[in-house]
Design an enzyme around this catalytic site. Structure first.
Site: not given
Length: 425
Positions: A201, A292, A304, A307, A330
């Site tokens: 990953h 996901n 948060y 972030v 966001d």
């Protein structure tokens, strides 16, 4: 700009792409915690030993710069001891250590629709990539941004499963690495090289950020960025809150301008939030996968306030079906069938998802998050007076409205070229 590809993947429990990680954009099941250890913060550290002794416990090491301590407890007694300690006035808080899981001249550049979208779609089956036509979608305008900057050695921390040191398209971009996972790695021992990313990953995420322009493979969104490799996930793509916190603190101490976390957990955690806030206060931009789950359920650290939470889109600027979404998210970025680097060696993720070694596609908010992190790094390098506040503002306010603002996300899909343009007074 209308041109080519499909991107995605999520950390922290993101189903699509065959990963359950609180790092690519999903989270571990609610209430899932590490057995045999808890996190405790005392109002006065001098009281710690005495309070712990009352419960038959010993003091433990500090967790990063958060002020919390990692305390070993009998397995199965975690919640009982958390409850008891929380009632003591000397204890500020006690909580579980949550499980976290894992989002040019280069020959494969034409497969990277996120950077240059001419409407083609790529899908990998058994290591074979097939191409289908389609109406052109919008990309993040990385090619146009490169005319302004390619990153200028801006440091991006990849807090993930590690970055393979056997891949020529990304290994040279790694300037520092640290292992906080439970995988034992003997530094300098060639036999342990594969252990830096046996899961696969982190290497995929790192390639999305900073794969070199070197006539080999793929191109990163920020091809001259450098990578800080914080390995916090083990060979199964699993980690813990305390290990993530250690990775965040290490990244800050080593000069990260941007931190990417394609991972997550569904339970908020005061120790993790403190580490995030400390990093923000130190001047770092923090980016994380939204998850996901295909729902609006919050995933942390993405949720948060300090972030940038990232949802995933496809090559037609539609929200990916698997992507977590909502007013707490966001921005968005490509996250469906994103083409990037994989380790040369066999990986767990590659085996699970039938992916080829070296290069292949993967999907999830785990893949969308590093695109945004790289855009933030480009914005840093384009402005000598930048701060983390101004960089975050540029990334969010220059995002393109592709529909769904206020429902799927706040600002839209990121645009690298607009993010590196000088601000208008």
């Amino acid at each position: 700009m209308r041109k080519l590809l499909t991107a995605g993947f999520a950390a922290a429990m993101m189903a699509c792409g065959g990963i359950t990680v609180a790092a690519p954009g999903t989270a571990a099941p609610q209430g899932s915690h590490v057995a045999g250890q808890i996190l405790v913060k005392f109002r006065d550290d001098r009281a710690a030993a005495g309070v712990l002794r009352q419960h038959g416990l010993s003091d433990g090491p500090g967790v990063g710069s958060t002020g919390a301590r990692l305390i070993n407890v009998p397995a199965g007694k975690e919640l009982q001891l958390i409850s008891a300690l929380s009632r003591n006035p000397a204890v500020e808080y006690a909580e579980p250590d949550e499980v976290v899981t894992a989002t040019t001249d280069d020959p494969f550049f034409d497969r990277q629709y996120a950077l240059h979208n001419d409407g083609l779609s790529f899908k990998s089956t058994g290591g074979t990539v097939t191409v289908t036509g389609g109406d052109a979608g919008d990309d993040v305008d990385a090619v146009e941004a490169w005319a302004v900057t390619k990153g200028g050695s801006t440091r991006v921390a990849i807090i993930d499963s590690g970055v393979a040191i056997d891949h020529e398209d990304i290994s040279q971009r790694v300037v520092a690495r640290a292992n906080f996972s439970d995988t034992v790695i003997r530094e300098g021992n060639p036999a342990d090289n594969e252990k830096y990313d046996k899961y696969g990953h982190g290497t995929h995420v790192a390639g999305i950020v900073a794969a070199e322009h070197n006539t080999v493979g793929v191109a990163g969104v920020c091809p001259e960025c450098t990578i800080l490799d914080a390995k916090v996930l083990n060979d199964t793509g699993s980690g813990s809150t305390s290990r993530i916190v250690d990775g965040i603190d290490w990244a800050v101490d080593n000069g990260a301008k941007v931190i990417n976390m394609s991972l997550g957990q569904r339970v908020s955690n005061r120790t993790l939030e403190a580490a995030v806030n400390n990093a923000w206060n130190a001047g770092v931009v923090i980016v994380a996968a939204a998850g996901n789950g295909g729902t609006q359920a919050k995933v942390y650290p993405g949720a948060y306030a300090n972030v940038i939470a990232v949802a995933a889109t496809d090559n037609k600027d539609n929200k990916a079906s698997f992507s977590t979404y909502g007013k707490w998210v966001d921005v968005a970025a490509p996250g469906v069938n994103v083409y990037s680097t994989f380790p040369f060696h066999t990986t767990v993720l590659g085996t699970q998802n039938n992916r080829a070694p070296r290069y292949d596609v993967e999907s999830g908010t785990s893949m969308a998050s590093p695109i945004v992190a790289a855009v933030a790094a480009l914005a840093w390098s384009a402005d000598a007076d930048a701060t983390n506040e101004t960089v975050r503002k540029k990334v969010e306010e220059t995002a393109e409205d592709i529909g769904g603002n206020g429902t799927n996300w706040v600002h839209g899909r990121v645009n690298a070229h607009d993010a590196v343009k000088p601000s208008v007074p």
